[in-house]
Design an enzyme around this catalytic site. Structure first.
Site, PDB file in Angstrom:
ATOM      1  N   PHE A 183       0.863  -1.184   0.000  1.00 50.49           N
ATOM      2  CA  PHE A 183       0.000   0.000   0.000  1.00 50.49           C
ATOM      3  C   PHE A 183       0.905   1.242   0.000  1.00 50.49           C
ATOM      4  CE2 PHE A 183      -2.781   3.123   2.152  1.00 50.49           C
ATOM      5  CZ  PHE A 183      -3.898   3.016   1.355  1.00 50.49           C
ATOM      6  N   SER A 185       1.370   3.926   1.562  1.00 49.49           N
ATOM      7  CA  SER A 185       1.911   4.488   2.800  1.00 49.49           C
ATOM      8  C   SER A 185       2.875   3.555   3.513  1.00 49.49           C
ATOM      9  CB  SER A 185       0.770   4.860   3.752  1.00 49.49           C
ATOM     10  OG  SER A 185       0.038   3.704   4.132  1.00 49.49           O
ATOM     11  N   LYS A 186       3.018   2.332   3.024  1.00 51.42           N
ATOM     12  CA  LYS A 186       3.935   1.384   3.653  1.00 51.42           C
ATOM     13  C   LYS A 186       5.384   1.798   3.381  1.00 51.42           C
ATOM     14  CE  LYS A 186       0.959  -1.604   5.403  1.00 51.42           C
ATOM     15  NZ  LYS A 186      -0.280  -0.823   5.310  1.00 51.42           N
ATOM     16  N   PRO A 187       6.328   1.310   4.209  1.00 52.42           N
ATOM     17  CA  PRO A 187       7.735   1.646   3.955  1.00 52.42           C
ATOM     18  C   PRO A 187       8.177   1.351   2.522  1.00 52.42           C
ATOM     19  CG  PRO A 187       7.523   0.695   6.128  1.00 52.42           C
ATOM     20  CD  PRO A 187       6.169   0.581   5.493  1.00 52.42           C
TER      21      PRO A 187
END
Length: 368
Positions: A183, A185-187
Site C-alpha cells: 500500500f 503508505s507502507k515503507p
C-alpha cells in the site's frame, strides 16, 4: 510549513526519472498483467528477504487470504491472532469461514504476547497469525516453537515490517509463510494496492500461484477455487525501482526514529515505542502513547501537525466481530493501548526541519 503525515510526493520526486522510465517501458510493451516485470520483482523480493519464493498479489489483504487458503484453513477452523491490528488480519480469517481467536498483546512492543497463546489453543486451532506491528517483528522464535509443539501453521503478517530484521533474518521470512503489503503508505509502497506472499515450501508456492489466478493451473484448467489477485506489471515496475533505494530509506527512518525517541523519552506524559535488542524496525508508523491523547492531538493539529491513531478500537470490540462473543475487559492491554496510542508524521522524506517543529510542539505540550 506544511507537514505531510507521510510524504509520498517527495519520494516520487526523488526517483521520478527512474520510475517514469520503468512505467513507460511497461506501457510501451502493452503487457500489463503477469510477464517479465512481475517475474523480476518476485525474484528481487525473494532475494531481499532470503525467502526461496515470493509471489506477488493484488494487496496485503489478499496476501493473508491466499496464505490461509493455501494452508487449507476453512470453515470450522480457528486462527489465533491479535485484536490490536488493522482489520484485514481478522477479516480474512472470517471471510474464508474460519474463526478469529484473539490473544492480548505485549505492553511494550504491542505485538501478540506469546505467553498467552497456548491458553487459547483448542482442537480446532489450525494456525497462528502474528502481526509485526508498526514495523517491528513479533517474538517469532517463541511463536514458531509453540506452533511446532501443536503442529500449527505460522503466517507472519509483515504488512508493516517489510525490511525489518529479527535475529539477523528478514521479516516475511521468519516462518513457513509470511505476507506483506505494498500500500502506498507502507515503507515499501507502490502506486496503488499490492502485496506479496513469501514461503519456504514449494508446494505452498505453487498453490498460491494458482490461487491468485482463479485457481488455474494450465490455461482454463482449474485445480482450486481461487480468486483474482494479480500484482500488475505497472506496480511491479514501481516497486522494483523503489526497492533499489529501500535500504537507504530504512537507514533514514532509523535516524528519525532515534531522534524522536531521544527527544520524547524524558517527557513525563509520553511513552515511546520500544524495539527489542534482537530485532530492528522499519517504523511503518511512529506511534507513541499519551494518557491525554485527545488533548495532544488537538494541540498538534492546531500547530498544523497532522496525527493519526493506529488503532482506536481493538477488533474484539468492533461491531463486525461481536458474534465472537468478546467483551470489554477481555484484552486489557490492547484496550489500554488503544485509548493512548497516537502516530506522528513519519517517512524517510521527513526533513530535519520538519521533525524539529514536531518535536518542539510535543515538548511545548508536555510543559503545559
Amino acid at each position: 510549513m506544511q507537514i505531510d503525515f507521510i510524504n509520498v510526493k517527495a519520494q516520487y520526486q526523488a526517483y521520478q526519472s527512474e520510475i517514469d522510465a520503468s512505467i513507460a517501458e511497461v506501457t510501451r510493451s502493452g503487457q500489463f498483467v503477469f510477464g517479465p516485470w512481475l517475474e523480476k520483482i518476485e525474484r528481487e523480493l525473494a532475494d531481499y528477504t532470503g525467502s526461496p519464493y515470493a509471489i506477488g498479489c493484488a494487496s496485503g489483504t489478499d496476501a493473508i487470504q491466499l496464505a490461509l487458503m493455501a494452508s487449507g484453513i476453512g470453515p470450522g477452523d480457528e486462527v489465533i491472532t491479535t485484536p490490536f491490528t488493522f482489520v484485514a488480519t481478522a477479516e480474512t480469517i472470517a471471510l474464508i469461514g474460519a474463526r478469529p481467536v484473539f490473544v492480548d498483546i505485549d505492553p511494550e512492543t504491542y505485538n501478540i504476547n506469546p505467553a498467552a497463546i497456548e491458553d487459547a489453543i483448542t482442537p480446532r486451532t489450525k494456525a497462528l497469525l502474528p502481526v509485526s506491528l508498526y514495523g517491528q517483528p513479533a517474538d517469532m522464535d517463541e511463536i514458531n516453537t509453540i506452533a511446532e509443539r501443536h503442529q500449527l501453521v505460522v503466517i507472519e503478517d509483515a504488512a508493516q515490517s517489510f525490511g525489518a530484521t529479527y535475529k539477523g533474518r528478514k521479516s516475511g521470512n521468519l516462518s513457513t509463510i509470511g505476507v506483506t503489503s505494498f500500500f502506498p503508505s507502507k515503507p515499501l509502497g507502490c502506486f496503488g494496492d499490492g502485496g506479496a506472499v513469501f514461503t519456504t515450501d514449494p508446494t505452498i508456492k505453487e498453490t498460491i500461484v494458482s490461487l491468485r489466478n482463479h485457481g488455474q493451473g494450465e490455461r482454463y484448467c482449474y485445480q482450486h477455487i481461487g480468486i483474482n489477485s494479480r500484482l500488475d506489471a505497472l506496480q511491479a515496475a514501481v516497486l522494483s525501482v523503489k526497492l533499489r533505494h529501500f535500504d537507504q530509506e530504512i537507514a533514514r527512518r532509523e535516524k528519525l526514529r532515534l531522534r524522536y525517541n531521544q527527544a520524547f523519552t524524558p517527557l513525563p506524559c509520553i511513552t515511546v515505542p520500544v524495539v527489542r535488542d534482537d530485532r530492528t524496525t522499519v517504523c511503518a508508523q511512529y506511534s507513541l502513547r499519551c494518557p491525554q491523547r485527545q488533548q495532544l492531538a488537538d494541540y498538534l493539529t492546531q500547530q498544523g501537525i497532522p496525527v493519526a491513531i493506529h488503532y482506536p478500537i481493538p477488533l474484539h470490540l468492533q461491531e463486525a466481530y461481536a458474534y465472537l462473543g468478546y467483551r470489554s475487559g477481555d484484552f486489557p492491554v490492547s484496550e489500554a493501548v488503544a485509548t493512548e496510542i497516537i502516530s506522528l508524521p513519519f517517512s524517510a522524506f521527513l526533513t530535519d526541519d520538519e521533525q524539529t517543529i514536531i518535536i518542539e510542539a510535543v515538548e511545548n505540550y508536555a510543559k503545559q
